[in-house]
Enzyme design. Structure first.
Site, PDB file in Angstrom:
ATOM      1  CB  SER A 252     133.612 -34.573  13.833  1.00  0.00           C
ATOM      2  OG  SER A 252     132.323 -34.606  13.259  1.00  0.00           O
ATOM      3  CE  LYS A 253     136.032 -40.740   8.157  1.00  0.00           C
ATOM      4  NZ  LYS A 253     137.017 -40.228   7.238  1.00  0.00           N
TER       5      LYS A 253
END
Ligand code: GLU
Length: 494
Positions: A252-253
């Site tokens: 994820s980010k």
């Protein structure tokens, strides 16, 4: 119950079905790529379906971003995109078909009553599945409820038994129907649910192989039950393992970057990202890593997809990118540079162009991403505002650096501007300058590089003097000479 098996690899029809609720995650991009590779390898088709039924979360902007990320990766889809929301009536028609055949029923339980039952089940720690209150309602009761306009949802009747399918990646997979309750296919507000929409669309689009992320495995049994109840041909399914970050949590980010756009913004080339994603959880079975699209299409094989999750290796992506980067034709780099110049509102004059182009190609040889390259071009425009600290101690404050820079500046001032158009002459001049003062050339070159760039690493110094020209070189030495006494004073104070 066994799923119907078909040989989907003869002219397979595949689809990529993103929900336009955010950026295209690299996991989604890889799913799209794997679908695309199978379609292109076997002469089938690859369709794009926009799953935009969640009106609140779906946006046109997200859809456009997904489409543009696919285009940048050069993943072309066949025909026009299929919008799920445009087929709502058709989804409802499917539900009514199931109702008619007795494979589904109306459930009049109110939301409150269901919530209360769930609370009770939770308290007694028993299974929270729907208890079947409306499964066998008396037709007269149904009629009365409809007359009374009592709201209802439509539930699919799950019979006992099991669903099994031969997953193209995980092999034979079985799920007992007792893990399911009679799931809702149309909500009380009249909207179709996800399994109903997906099954209807996959059927109507003629999809023969559903290749999607592992996170959808839990939906597959429901979907197969629907296909079978409708007596539609069941497509084959393949579930691709997830992509994890180095900490083994879904990428994820939080890990830095997770979307196609973010990696491209970091200067990764689309073709390098494409190649890297193909190798994430799949390999050609030999040691090839840099592969053209044609090679990837011909080598791709569903049987070689790993069964376990893949860990995203940013270092490998950047390595792969550097290989692609080194091989990029200059014209392509130049086009990107022109775009960057415009965005950064910088201009180069006609007489400067040739020298600037040399800087671009020297930076291409030193860098591994486009953004690294464009960062390295600012040296052409900006007199350094700051100097690298370590470099200052080593190259400005030690030995005779300051004196050498003063003398060098005096010598340069005597030269004509034309002198700076000959790289070899510049080199000979600097070497001779050092020899005459009985110092190694490096004693002149390092302080000069720091003065010109603010950094201790740059393209070759002689080329750099040529690229910058007499005026900039002199101005920058002068600025460094103003700075050196200040730096010395600061160091003495410490
Ligand atoms: N819309 C789903 C997603 O974005 C994909 C559904 C499917 O492939 O069946 O995860």
């Amino acid at each position: 119950m066994m799923a119907v098996k078909t040989d989907t690899l003869k002219l397979p029809k595949l689809r990529f079905a993103p929900s336009p609720t955010g950026f295209l995650h690299v996991g989604g991009a890889r799913t799209a790529i794997f679908n695309w590779l199978v379609a292109r390898k076997y002469g089938g088709s690859f369709l794009l379906r926009i799953e935009d039924t969640d009106q609140e979360r779906s946006t046109r902007a997200a859809e456009e971003q997904i489409r543009s990320a696919l285009r940048l990766l050069n993943i072309d889809w066949d025909g026009e995109p299929y919008y799920q929301s445009a087929h709502r009536e058709r989804h409802l028609q499917t539900a009514h078909e199931l109702l008619k055949q007795g494979r589904a029923y109306r459930c009049f339980c109110s939301k409150e009553a269901l919530a209360e039952k769930r609370r009770l089940a939770e308290r007694n720690k028993i299974n929270q599945r729907y208890d079947g209150t409306c499964r066998d309602l008396n037709p007269a009761v149904i009629e009365q409820n409809l007359k009374d306009k009592k709201p209802f949802s439509i539930r699919f009747k799950v019979e006992s038994g099991q669903v099994s399918w031969n997953d193209r990646i995980h092999g034979q997979t079985k799920v007992d129907n007792n893990t399911l309750d009679d799931f809702i296919i149309v909500r009380q507000d009249g909207t179709p649910t996800y399994p109903l929409a997906v099954v209807t669309d996959d059927h109507d689009m003629g999809i023969t192989l559903v290749l999607r992320g592992d996170d959808h495995i839990a939906n597959t049994n429901k979907q197969i039950l629907l296909f079978e109840a409708l007596q539609w041909r069941v497509p084959q399914f393949g579930h691709i393992p997830l992509i994890l970050g180095p900490d083994k949590v879904r990428l994820s980010k939080r890990h830095g970057a997770a979307s196609v756009g973010e990696f491209l913004e970091q200067g990764i080339l689309p073709e390098a990202l494409f190649n890297y994603l193909c190798l994430l959880g799949w390999s050609p079975g030999d040691d090839r890593e840099i592969m053209s699209r044609e090679e990837l299409i011909s080598a791709f094989d569903l049987n070689r997809i790993n069964h376990s999750a893949a860990v995203f290796d940013v270092k490998k992506l950047f390595w792969l990118n550097s290989r692609y980067f080194a091989g990029l034709p200059f014209d392509r780099i130049w086009k990107h540079v022109l775009k960057w110049l415009k965005q950064a509102q910088r201009t180069i004059t006609e007489p400067e162009t040739e020298r600037f182009r040399l800087l671009v190609s020297l930076q291409q040889a030193r860098c591994s991403t486009l953004s690294e390259l464009t960062n390295g071009l600012t040296v052409f425009f900006e007199t350094p505002e700051m100097y690298e600290e370590k470099g200052v101690r080593k190259f400005f404050l030690k030995g005779q650096s300051e004196k050498l820079l003063v003398l060098l500046k005096q010598e340069i001032e005597k030269k004509e501007a034309r002198f700076f158009t000959d790289i070899e002459a510049i080199e000979a001049f600097i070497r001779q300058f050092a020899a005459e003062r009985e110092v190694a050339a490096a004693k002149v070159i390092h302080p000069l590089r720091l003065a010109l760039t603010g950094s201790s690493a740059s393209p070759g110094i002689f080329e750099l003097c040529y690229i910058l020209g007499k005026e900039k070189v002199n101005k920058r030495i002068e600025k460094a000479l103003q700075y050196i006494p200040l730096a010395r004073a600061a160091v003495t104070e410490q």
